[in-house]
Scaffold this active site. Structure first.
Site: not given
Ligand SMILES: Cc1cc2nc3c(=O)[nH]c(=O)nc-3n(C[C@H](O)[C@H](O)[C@H](O)COP(=O)(O)OP(=O)(O)OC[C@H]3O[C@@H](n4cnc5c(N)ncnc54)[C@H](O)[C@@H]3O)c2cc1C
Length: 659
Positions: A14-16, A42-44, A49, A257, A273, A394
């Site tokens: 992932g990103l990390a 990956s989930h990233s 947002g 969330h 929002r 994460e």
């Protein structure tokens, strides 16, 4: 037994993981990345947002800087974050955004002149400065005081992940895909890599490395209702826990969330929002101002999620055939805005709900979303308990987020932590500590132990079904260890999870096929997920206070006097049925921002006796230094720059401060 050697083994694409791998590679280390799936999946990639960084380019970001971002982060965390880490993070985030821009991330940009936005349901005209034209823009997100969330429409994570992944390809870092780390190779004091299962053919391999970095993401799938991808099962954290010496921290700090579409659980971004969307109840009433007159829909996630659940409980939920929910109304933003900046949200609504969000309201209800807890590390990402093991993203508890992470701070954490931890890993490899003397006998022992476990499981013919136990665990977690918790329900949850752990040793498999075998994989992961679930539930039971996302209706106050501490969960003995909990005290005397009111939510914390002393000390430092610049003042209050790699210590340039 095949052994694959490298200097650095990064578990997670992932990103990390990718960013840490890149940092270590640039320092000359030989790096291998492991991933369950191709890294770009990956989930990233799901982050919609945006990414927080205090660039201060926009009309609503004017005056933003590290200090404001720091205070937002610490308040958001409900004072549970490590404040030195928060400082390292806010200082590096602007550099990370700019680096990503240089790598081609197509950040949305400022357009000088007037433009319309919706704030608090009113159409307002903002005037963007001429000098900022073409610079990276930001949206309102995460309940921050300034708009600082940089974004690429609502596909931010996707754009970031592709850019960072392409950089790792350009740097020639090999990725071994469809490979699952199944245990760590260690001798109780030093980590030497991991035993890894090839998911395609079921073979076990040994990856031996001088440094190992766990970047395996969150563990949301221990919950039934979650925005997390199906690969977010927390196996990285679980195998660190199973070493018996590495603690997981604040596992009870789980974020929900507010706006997951109901019932599928797919996220629609908080940007909805932030950009002006409203929450409505069964009568179409906008209820958030009734509870949070100041921040309304933009209070922190833990507060909004709790208010939504309470509103549903008070009988104001709308209903469909799957149960109760509330409405998210973005119709007021208009088609042009939704098509441009919330495109993915529109597609999610069309594909999964069959509605057009420019015309109809979206059914939403809070769902599990983010794992604040994880492998406890120091400020450099070194895991506690095993030398040579690091963690970031994460999967880690670096502890930037405390008990509630701010929207937009997480993708920012992945790249910032990757930059910092990757350097620390390279330093470690270059030092005498990085030298490694591991016997093949130890590697073989670890391999054989794991091989034995798999063979035994594949042959097991007990009466229990892994998928049924998994479902039961997820249901318990969502129903009893969710947004609103109490001692009775938590104790019952712990008891049942303990029983499930015992039952999970009696699983029967219908097929023992040695190759790709999803049934075996589920059964094997289940025991690990149950241990994580027990860390969450037991940690939540013991923590008799409410802080951030951990809300105990039987202990509704934040209790700084007794609970200003981080939970450390150990699984020292394979036979134990609940984790051993220890606590790490947060030292108020070193805090730049001593505990106070968050600016929203309840205002009734039990005060720590040292808070007043620290406040007085800060006042004294401020008056002694008098009229000095904010950087000098900050360093006097809580030095942090020495913790950063030298090339990241410099000041961040800003339009306003340059002027
Ligand atoms: C729907 C959604 C939207 C979000 N939107 C935002 C947002 O707008 N802004 C924001 O700041 N944050 C957002 N977040 C949070 C943020 O996206 C994540 O926290 C972050 O991307 C996690 O990155 P990571 O690199 O730590 O882990 P991941 O991206 O989850 O990567 C984990 C990697 O580890 C690999 N892996 C896992 N286990 C193993 C194993 N045992 N062996 C080998 N490999 C393994 C996986 O294959 C994967 O490559 C969002 C989260 C969700 C769920």
């Amino acid at each position: 037994m095949e052994i694959i050697h490298s200097d650095v083994l990064v578990i997670g694409g992932g990103l990390a993981g990718l960013r840490a791998a890149l940092a270590a590679r640039k320092r000359g280390q030989k790096v291998i990345i492991l991933s369950l799936v191709p890294p770009k999946r990956s989930h990233s990639a799901a982050a919609q947002g945006g990414m927080q960084a205090s660039l201060g380019h926009t009309a609503k970001g004017a005056g933003d800087n590290e200090d404001v971002h720091f205070a937002d982060t610490v308040r958001g965390s409900d004072w549970a974050a490590d404040q030195e880490v928060a400082r390292m993070f806010v200082h590096t985030a602007p550099k990370a955004v700019r680096e990503l821009a240089a790598w081609g991330v197509p950040w949305n940009r400022v357009q000088a002149g007037p433009h319309e936005v919706i704030i608090d349901s009113q159409r307002i005209t903002l005037n963007e400065p001429e000098a900022a034209h073409g610079l990276i823009t930001a949206r309102d997100f995460g309940g921050t005081r300034k708009w600082r969330t940089c974004y690429v429409s609502d596909g931010t994570g996707h754009a970031m992940l592709y850019a960072v992944s392409d950089q790792t390809i350009a740097a020639g870092i090999p990725v071994h895909e469809r490979m699952e780390a199944v245990s760590l190779i260690h001798d109780g004091t030093r980590c030497y890599g991991a035993i890894v299962r090839n998911l395609s053919n079921g073979k076990l391999l040994a990856y031996v490395a001088r440094a190992t970095c766990m970047a395996t993401g969150g563990f949301g799938r221990i919950y039934r209702s979650t925005t997390n991808a199906v690969i977010n099962e927390g196996i990285g954290a679980a195998i660190a826990l199973e070493t018996g010496v590495v603690p997981l921290a604040n596992m009870e700090a789980v974020q929900f969330h507010p706006t997951a579409i109901f019932p599928a659980g797919i996220l629609v971004t908080e940007g909805c929002r932030g950009d002006g969307g409203l929450l409505r109840d069964v009568d179409g009433h906008r209820f958030m101002p009734d509870y949070e007159p100041e921040k309304k829909e933009l209070a922190s996630r833990d507060v909004v999620a709790r208010r939504m659940e309470a509103h549903i409980r008070s009988g104001k939920g709308a209903r469909n055939r799957f149960g109760e929910h509330l409405w998210l109304d973005i119709t007021l933003l208009g088609e042009a805005h939704i098509n441009g900046k919330l495109r993915e949200v529109k597609e999610i609504c069309q594909h999964f709900l069959g509605i057009d969000p420019a015309k109809e309201w979206i059914p939403v209800r809070p769902a599990q979303h983010y794992s604040m807890g994880g492998i406890r590390t120091d400020a450099h990402g070194a895991a506690r308990g095993l030398r040579g093991l690091f963690a970031c993203g994460e999967a880690a508890c670096w502890d930037l987020h405390g008990f509630n992470r701010l929207g937009g701070n997480s993708v920012a954490e992945t790249v910032v932590a990757g930059m910092i931890v990757g350097e620390a890993i390279a330093d470690f490899c270059a030092s005498a500590e990085g030298d490694m003397h591991v016997s093949t006998a130890l590697v073989r022992d670890c391999w054989e132990q794991e091989n034995g476990r798999f063979s035994q499981l594949a042959a097991s013919r007990g009466g229990e079904s892994a998928s049924q136990l998994l479902l039961r665990m997820q249901t318990i977690m969502s129903e009893q260890v969710g947004i609103v918790r109490n001692g009775e329900a938590l104790a019952a949850a712990v008891d049942e999870l303990k029983a499930l752990l015992l039952r999970s040793r009696q699983i029967g498999l219908r097929t023992s096929a040695p190759g790709a075998n999803p049934e075996l994989t589920t059964a094997w992961r289940l025991q690990k997920m149950l241990k994580l679930a027990l860390c969450v539930a037991y940690g939540a039971l013991q923590r008799t206070e409410s802080r951030g996302a951990h809300f105990r209706e039987d202990h509704p106050q934040r209790d700084d006097a007794h609970w200003l501490k981080r939970t450390l969960a150990y699984w020292r003995d394979a036979e134990q049925r609940v984790p051993t909990l220890e606590y790490e005290t947060l030292d108020i005397r070193r805090m730049e921002l001593p505990p106070g009111w968050r600016g929203y939510g309840a205002r009734d914390a039990i005060e720590h006796p040292e808070t007043a002393l620290r406040l007085a000390k800060i006042e004294q430092i401020r008056s002694e230094l008098g009229d000095t610049d904010r950087h000098t003042m900050q360093q006097a209050l809580m030095p942090f720059r020495h913790l950063l790699p030298p090339h990241l210590r410099g000041a961040n340039a800003r339009l306003e401060e340059n002027a």
